[in-house]
Design a protein around this motif. Structure first.
Motif, PDB file in Angstrom:
ATOM      1  N   LEU A  81     -34.002 -93.207  -7.716  1.00 36.07           N
ATOM      2  CA  LEU A  81     -35.134 -94.113  -7.484  1.00 36.07           C
ATOM      3  C   LEU A  81     -36.266 -93.830  -8.476  1.00 36.07           C
ATOM      4  O   LEU A  81     -36.891 -94.756  -8.994  1.00 36.07           O
ATOM      5  CB  LEU A  81     -35.627 -93.974  -6.051  1.00 36.07           C
ATOM      6  N   TYR A 110     -27.439 -99.413  -6.119  1.00 37.51           N
ATOM      7  CA  TYR A 110     -28.834 -99.779  -5.927  1.00 37.51           C
ATOM      8  C   TYR A 110     -28.935-101.297  -5.951  1.00 37.51           C
ATOM      9  O   TYR A 110     -28.186-101.974  -6.635  1.00 37.51           O
ATOM     10  CB  TYR A 110     -29.768 -99.108  -6.940  1.00 37.51           C
ATOM     11  N   ASP A 123     -38.242-105.372  -4.860  1.00 39.84           N
ATOM     12  CA  ASP A 123     -37.912-104.280  -3.950  1.00 39.84           C
ATOM     13  C   ASP A 123     -36.609-103.645  -4.415  1.00 39.84           C
ATOM     14  O   ASP A 123     -35.620-104.331  -4.656  1.00 39.84           O
ATOM     15  CB  ASP A 123     -37.755-104.792  -2.515  1.00 39.84           C
ATOM     16  N   GLU A 125     -33.734-100.668  -3.569  1.00 42.42           N
ATOM     17  CA  GLU A 125     -33.183 -99.744  -2.570  1.00 42.42           C
ATOM     18  C   GLU A 125     -31.984 -99.027  -3.188  1.00 42.42           C
ATOM     19  O   GLU A 125     -31.065 -99.670  -3.694  1.00 42.42           O
ATOM     20  CB  GLU A 125     -32.742-100.488  -1.311  1.00 42.42           C
ATOM     21  N   SER A 142     -30.344 -93.813   2.279  1.00 42.99           N
ATOM     22  CA  SER A 142     -31.017 -94.829   1.468  1.00 42.99           C
ATOM     23  C   SER A 142     -32.499 -94.508   1.323  1.00 42.99           C
ATOM     24  O   SER A 142     -33.120 -93.979   2.249  1.00 42.99           O
ATOM     25  CB  SER A 142     -30.882 -96.211   2.120  1.00 42.99           C
ATOM     26  N   SER A 144     -36.100 -96.465  -0.647  1.00 44.39           N
ATOM     27  CA  SER A 144     -36.503 -97.725  -1.282  1.00 44.39           C
ATOM     28  C   SER A 144     -37.945 -97.646  -1.761  1.00 44.39           C
ATOM     29  O   SER A 144     -38.722 -96.794  -1.323  1.00 44.39           O
ATOM     30  CB  SER A 144     -36.321 -98.886  -0.311  1.00 44.39           C
TER      31      SER A 144
END
Length: 156
Positions: A81, A110, A123, A125, A142, A144
């Motif tokens: 991320l 992702y 967005d 995740e 997960s 996000s």
């Protein structure tokens, strides 16, 4: 020490045929030691205690392994991320859709979607999947975030 006459009056006799010391007085017909029933009961109680201990140990070990995999998955997901959040808003890796990252060791995907409320926001995740050896169950973790064009370099 009791005399043999006093001992007989008290209901005891000296067990001269037993392996116990000669001055030990026991109820009639008993030698010092444990009976078979006493040994079996003690063995059964010991087996129950050991079974409980081994069961607790196995459960604790399984929980420890699960926690280790969860920590690795959380770390891998955060790492992925962060690498995506460092991208510019218009970077092709942030185009809408579902993809895989090869930069992290666990299997992962992702997903990037356009935010329905804020049109200049995407967005993201990241989901990491793993299996514990010896288990058929698939686990996942997960994380996000949202990426906005006005906060990331290279915006509109």
């Amino acid at each position: 020490m009791l005399s043999p006459e006093t001992s007989k009056l008290a209901g005891h006799h000296q067990n001269s045929g037993c392996a116990s010391s000669p001055d030990q007085f026991l109820p009639a017909g008993r030698c010092a030691g444990l009976t078979l029933v006493e040994v079996m009961i003690a063995s059964g109680l010991m087996i129950l205690a050991l079974t409980g201990f081994l069961t607790a140990f196995t459960v604790a070990r399984r929980a420890s392994v699960m926690a280790m995999y969860e920590m690795q998955a959380a770390h891998a997901a955060r790492q992925a991320l962060e690498s995506l959040a460092a991208c510019t808003y218009q970077d092709p890796r942030l185009n809408t859709g579902t993809r895989s990252l090869s930069s992290i060791p666990m299997s992962n995907t992702y997903t990037v979607v356009q935010n329905g409320v804020y049109p200049l926001t995407k967005d993201v995740e990241v989901t990491v999947y793993w299996r514990i050896p010896g288990s058929s169950r698939l686990y996942s973790r997960s994380v996000s975030t949202s990426i906005s064009s006005c906060l990331h370099r290279g915006g509109l």
